[in-house]
Design a protein around this motif. Structure first.
Motif, PDB file in Angstrom:
ATOM      1  N   VAL A 181    -102.435 130.975  21.634  1.00  0.00           N
ATOM      2  CA  VAL A 181    -103.211 131.231  22.853  1.00  0.00           C
ATOM      3  C   VAL A 181    -102.466 132.205  23.753  1.00  0.00           C
ATOM      4  O   VAL A 181    -103.034 133.180  24.246  1.00  0.00           O
TER       5      VAL A 181
ATOM      6  N   LEU B 175    -108.130 129.949  24.980  1.00  0.00           N
ATOM      7  CA  LEU B 175    -108.064 131.383  25.251  1.00  0.00           C
ATOM      8  C   LEU B 175    -109.081 131.733  26.330  1.00  0.00           C
ATOM      9  O   LEU B 175    -108.756 132.380  27.328  1.00  0.00           O
TER      10      LEU B 175
ATOM     11  N   ALA C  29    -102.652 125.168  27.773  1.00  0.00           N
ATOM     12  CA  ALA C  29    -102.935 124.839  26.380  1.00  0.00           C
ATOM     13  C   ALA C  29    -102.123 123.615  25.945  1.00  0.00           C
ATOM     14  O   ALA C  29    -102.600 122.762  25.211  1.00  0.00           O
TER      15      ALA C  29
END
Lengths: 280, 433, 316
Positions: free
Chosen positions: A78, A150, A210
């Motif tokens: 990510v 993302l 993330a």
């Protein structure tokens, strides 16, 4: 006089640092304490009999290594993808003129305002749909977490990088153009290194998001244990009802350490990074 | 101004899109009739992960080995899920049949909601053809039914009764209470004599301790009228029981500051930690108590009713084993449920974990061997009750309607009548959909 | 443009001169540069947000999602239910006040510590930064549990220490009273979010050329005057960005309240909008109502941010 003031600032700084760091210290300490000391609510800020019992309970009950690697993989991919995409978008938004720029900027802000919980149902079906086309980003795949994180890290990253790309003087670009460099070359060979601190700052935020997530993990990873991420695996231990604070603190410590390592590794760039947008 | 115009454009755009009438996403569940019924391959099973999972795993592994030996070409893949995140996993499985297992363990209070999503297969006919099915305790089997159809085999049941500290009772010369009114007096007397103890530890979020009080006074939280449900928590009988319960969460028994936020397991944990003279606990809490500070200085009696000799109806908690409606191996899945949920493995599960079996004869057998279970089996056999079997219950439970009412009364912010009326209104809104 | 400029007044001029420079195909180039982010955002943000609005107009629960029950179009019924619920307005008021307190406290603490750090020597400063980064790096869930544990009524350090000092706090519950519970959560939020502000402002301060400050001092300006009329204007764009981000984050707070007050406190006294949405709608699988709450929250946040941005512009 100045020296006294400087000394006072030093002392205040250290005092605040102690206060701020204390909860973390207590977390690690409690994770290392034998159960008896926790039960007795021992207020001493040290322990004479450190034990890794709590950690062992957390580590052996689970396929911890795998969950750890899964989380790391998602976070790193990510960060990498988000850096490239947000950098390019920031360049477009600050150094190029086109219609609809303001609308785009407002949309980026709106995207950060929508409560994430409300989006899980639409995202579930979307991911399911994409999975039929590209299996790697479908349900039960780590790829699904990568694409969704993302999307959620981009708006903030673009907002942040905007400040850095705008700060690079236009003269530099003109000079590069006179030297025959294409806009593409200028972007990658001149602009990209110049805004590196900003990239570091943006990547920290993406990484944390993330890494911490368990909302999407529990929504998309329905079956199979091989794709479980760390927070999902540790969820079992976060049960304050059972008052097993040793295990909770051990789980919290294990979850915090990797982010801490990442932060400390990039901290020097971070300080110049976040505020770097006013330079120039 | 451009900011405002941009916002206006964005809002208008999305509203226009919505008005165009694209429908929200839905899973396609129309193809369930044509599911195949394969007899080989992988059978996927979801079970709940227990606090200490090894004993359960050992029993399940044995059942799996037996099943795989009897069915050539079949492998059984068991996955243990944390109970906490179950909603998203099950809903995910209903929305995406590809991710769904074939067999799953689930809580009986979740059943009505799962059935509304067409999540589980109707096992009524299979159960009728299964000779052992007739030995299932009828009231426990009822918790596996929605609208007269059965969707699971009760795997084990959990009942609550009154735990009390034998040392404290001896010291103060007390006897276990024989009515709920006496329970309050006893609890008050204990705290008056021993200010370091809660008279009884019960909590604002301990729904399954509240319900027997309401039922014992002849009330209920809701009643069914044909197709619909309506709240009865504001009826006089229910209010009497409700008040009996909330008066326990008071400074002279279990102070609201400590008890208003307690859940069931926290209430039991307080007792196990030696902080309370009584609690309402389940047969499944035995290990938590004996491993705590209390050790073996406790005994259990059925929670009394309103008159001496009566037992307050208990909530029939428990877990079921069901077959996912989307399975491609319907027959195999049922055979596995019958094996793991059958008498032999229920007994094995009891031996490993102390869970109460759901077959009358197995219950009697374990009660003979284990005096600890007697008060619980007495409670079950005196008759148990259940929460409203409607998907609306999921919502009422999630919105914490009843705990909120208890907490409002316990903290003195509302009286019983106001709090129960508000709770009834919220429940009726949920029943209305 | 009305949005807070990150570099004071500069980008517009610079891009304009770039436009007159050698590159004239900005539209097409912009498209190319925006493409990667745009593809991801359109595919994974725009469509779900659009779906969110659609769902908010339907009676949409778990049964509808799995296809077991038919869809019913409700129009604005979910919004009517929500806005007609007195609890919603209570929770909204609590959320606004709570978020405002958190934002103001975070900004004040962060800015004050940045100034302090700029005055201190390198070693104390580095230690402060490491501690702050530690607080920032702590996952929300972990941080919430650590604070909850510190203030636990039975096993918490705080009660233990305070009662050994003679205060009657043994067994005191910090989450029982409404304000005390909100205060505890706010403290945790400030703890984990001030580092972002501190690092940003600190970097801003160090970027101010020494000569500027010295020149002001030579002109006879007092320290306070230097701070307000020289340093503050330079830092304002940064502060604006940090404030907007704090507003967005604190208005949407979920985990801290959910974990530390046990899902919204005694009788729901500590509910904030996001937890309210979860408890009222998502946990009970009323996704239509939940989506409506989400839309209302977004619109509110947009309005608050818009007001803030305009207030910034009006200042001299």
């Amino acid at each position: 006089m100045a020296a006294v003031r400087r000394r006072a600032a030093d002392v205040a700084c250290l005092a605040v640092a102690l206060v701020v760091a204390f909860p973390l210290y207590w977390m690690v300490l409690s994770a290392l304490r034998p159960a008896g000391e926790i039960q007795a609510a021992d207020p001493r800020p040290w322990t004479l009999a450190p034990t890794v019992d709590s950690f062992r309970r957390v580590l052996t009950a689970q396929d911890f290594g795998r969950y750890f690697l899964n989380s790391l993989l998602v976070a790193v991919v990510v960060v990498a993808l988000s850096l490239v995409a947000s950098f390019l978008a920031a360049v477009a938004l600050t150094r190029l003129r086109f219609r609809g720029r303001t609308v785009l900027l407002v949309m980026l802000l709106v995207a950060q305002m929508v409560p994430v919980e409300a989006l899980t149902i639409p995202l579930f079906f979307l991911v399911r749909f994409y999975g039929d086309v590209v299996p790697a980003v479908g349900l039960n795949q780590l790829g699904s977490l990568v694409v969704v994180h993302l999307a959620f890290s981009l708006p903030f990253a673009i907002w942040m990088l905007r400040g850095f790309t705008a700060a690079v003087p236009a003269e530099l670009e003109e000079a590069a153009a006179l030297d025959g460099a294409s806009r593409f070359r200028f972007t990658w060979q001149v602009l990209f290194p110049l805004v590196a601190p900003g990239l570091v700052a943006a990547s920290v935020v993406s990484f944390v998001h993330a890494w911490n997530d368990f909302l999407f993990a529990k929504t998309f990873l329905i079956s199979g244990t091989e794709t479980r991420t760390l927070p999902l695996g540790l969820l079992v231990f976060f049960k304050p009802e059972e008052q097993d604070w040793g295990a909770i603190m051990a789980g919290a410590t294990l979850m915090t350490i990797p982010v801490l390592v990442f932060f400390v590794a990039v901290q020097r760039h971070l300080v110049s990074g976040l505020g770097g947008s006013v330079k120039g | 101004m451009r900011f405002r115009r941009a916002v206006a454009a964005a809002v208008l755009g999305s509203l226009a899109g919505a008005a165009l009438g694209c429908a929200p996403p839905q899973a396609n569940s129309g193809d369930q009739g044509q599911r195949s019924d394969q007899t080989t391959g992988e059978l996927r099973v979801w079970l709940f992960q227990e606090a200490s999972n090894e004993p359960k795993e050992a029993v399940v592994e044995e059942a799996v080995a037996e099943f795989e030996a009897a069915h050539e070409g079949v492998t059984v893949n068991v996955e243990y899920l944390p109970v906490d995140g179950r909603a998203s996993r099950f809903n995910g499985a209903f929305n995406d049949p590809e991710s769904a297992p074939d067999v799953a363990e689930f809580g009986n209070t979740d059943l009505a909601g799962y059935t509304a999503s067409n999540g589980f297969a109707d096992l009524t006919d299979d159960l009728e053809r299964w000779p052992d099915g007739a030995d299932l305790v009828p009231e426990v089997l009822d918790t596996a039914r929605v609208d007269g159809r059965t969707y699971g085999v009760p795997w084990f049941t959990g009942t609550r009764a009154l735990y009390y500290r034998t040392d404290v009772f001896t010291e103060l010369g007390l006897k276990p209470p024989t009515t709920l009114a006496e329970l309050t007096e006893t609890a008050r007397a204990i705290r008056a004599a021993r200010s370091d103890l809660y008279g009884i530890s019960v909590g604002g979020k301990y729904l399954f301790a509240l319900l027997p009080f309401i039922w014992a006074h002849g009330g209920d939280i809701a009643e069914r009228n044909g197709e619909t449900w309506s709240a009865t928590i504001d009826s006089p009988a229910a209010r009497t029981g409700f008040a009996r319960y909330t008066e326990l969460i008071a400074p002279d028994i279990c102070p609201p500051q400590q008890c208003a936020q307690l859940t069931g397991s926290q209430s039991v944990a307080a007792f196990a930690g030696g902080k309370a003279a009584m609690t309402i606990g389940g047969d499944f809490n035995r290990a938590a108590v004996t491993e705590g500070a209390v050790g073996d200085r406790f005994a259990v009696v059925p929670l009394p009713g309103t008159a001496p000799g009566e037992i307050a109806p208990a909530f029939a908690g428990g877990n079921l084993l069901g077959v996912f409606a989307s399975t491609d191996r319907r027959t195999l899945a049922w055979e596995f449920v019958r094996l793991l949920g059958g008498k032999e493995y229920q007994r094995a599960l009891y031996d490993a974990m102390g869970t109460m079996p759901t077959f009358t004869d197995v219950q009697d057998a374990v009660a003979g061997a284990d005096p600890f279970l007697r008060p619980f089996i007495e409670t079950v056999q005196a008759g148990t009750r259940f929460v409203p079997a409607t998907p609306a219950w999921t919502r009422i439970d999630a919105q914490a309607v009843l705990p909120t009412a208890v907490q409002q009364v316990a903290t003195g912010s509302q009286d019983v009548d106001t709090a129960t009326s508000a709770a009834a209104a919220e429940m009726d809104a949920a029943f209305a959909g | 443009m009305a949005l807070p400029p990150v570099t004071p007044a500069a980008p517009a001029d610079r891009t304009r001169s770039a436009r007159q420079g050698p590159h004239r195909d900005d539209g097409r180039a912009a498209l190319l540069y925006l493409a990667p982010a745009a593809v991801v955002l359109l595919a994974l943000m725009a469509y779900p947000i659009y779906q969110l609005v659609v769902i908010s107009l339907h009676d949409y629960g778990q049964a509808q999602a799995s296809g077991a029950a038919p869809l019913v179009f409700l129009g604005l019924e979910n919004y009517r239910t929500l806005l007609g619920d007195p609890q919603f307005w209570d929770v909204l008021a609590a959320t606004v006040v709570f978020a405002a307190v958190c934002v103001v406290a975070t900004m004040l603490v962060g800015t004050a510590l940045a100034v302090l750090a700029s005055r201190a020597g390198p070693v104390p400063r580095t230690l402060l930064f490491l501690a702050a980064l530690g607080a920032w790096a702590t996952p929300t869930m972990a941080g919430s549990y650590v604070w909850l544990f510190l203030f636990d009524q039975d096993f918490g350090l705080v009660n233990e220490v305070l009662s050994s000092l003679g205060l009657p706090l043994s067994g005191h519950s910090w989450t029982f009273e409404r304000l005390s519970a909100f205060g505890l959560v706010a403290a945790e939020i400030v703890w984990c979010s001030f580092p972002f502000v501190m690092v940003t402002v600190y970097a801003g301060i160090t970027a101010i050329p020494r000569e500027v400050v010295e020149a002001a001092a030579l002109d006879g300006a007092s320290a306070v005057r230097t701070a307000t009329s020289v340093v503050l204007p330079i830092l304002r764009p940064l502060l604006a960005i940090a404030t907007i981000q704090s507003i967005i984050w604190d208005f949407k707070v979920f985990t801290q309240i959910y974990v530390m007050t046990g899902g919204g406190g005694v009788a729901g006294q500590n509910l904030v909008l996001n937890v309210f949405a979860y408890q009222k709608a998502f946990a009970g699988e009323q996704y239509g109502l939940g989506a409506a709450i989400g839309v209302v929250m977004t619109v509110l946040l947009l309005a608050v941010t818009g007001l803030y941005v305009r207030a910034q512009r009006w200042r001299p």
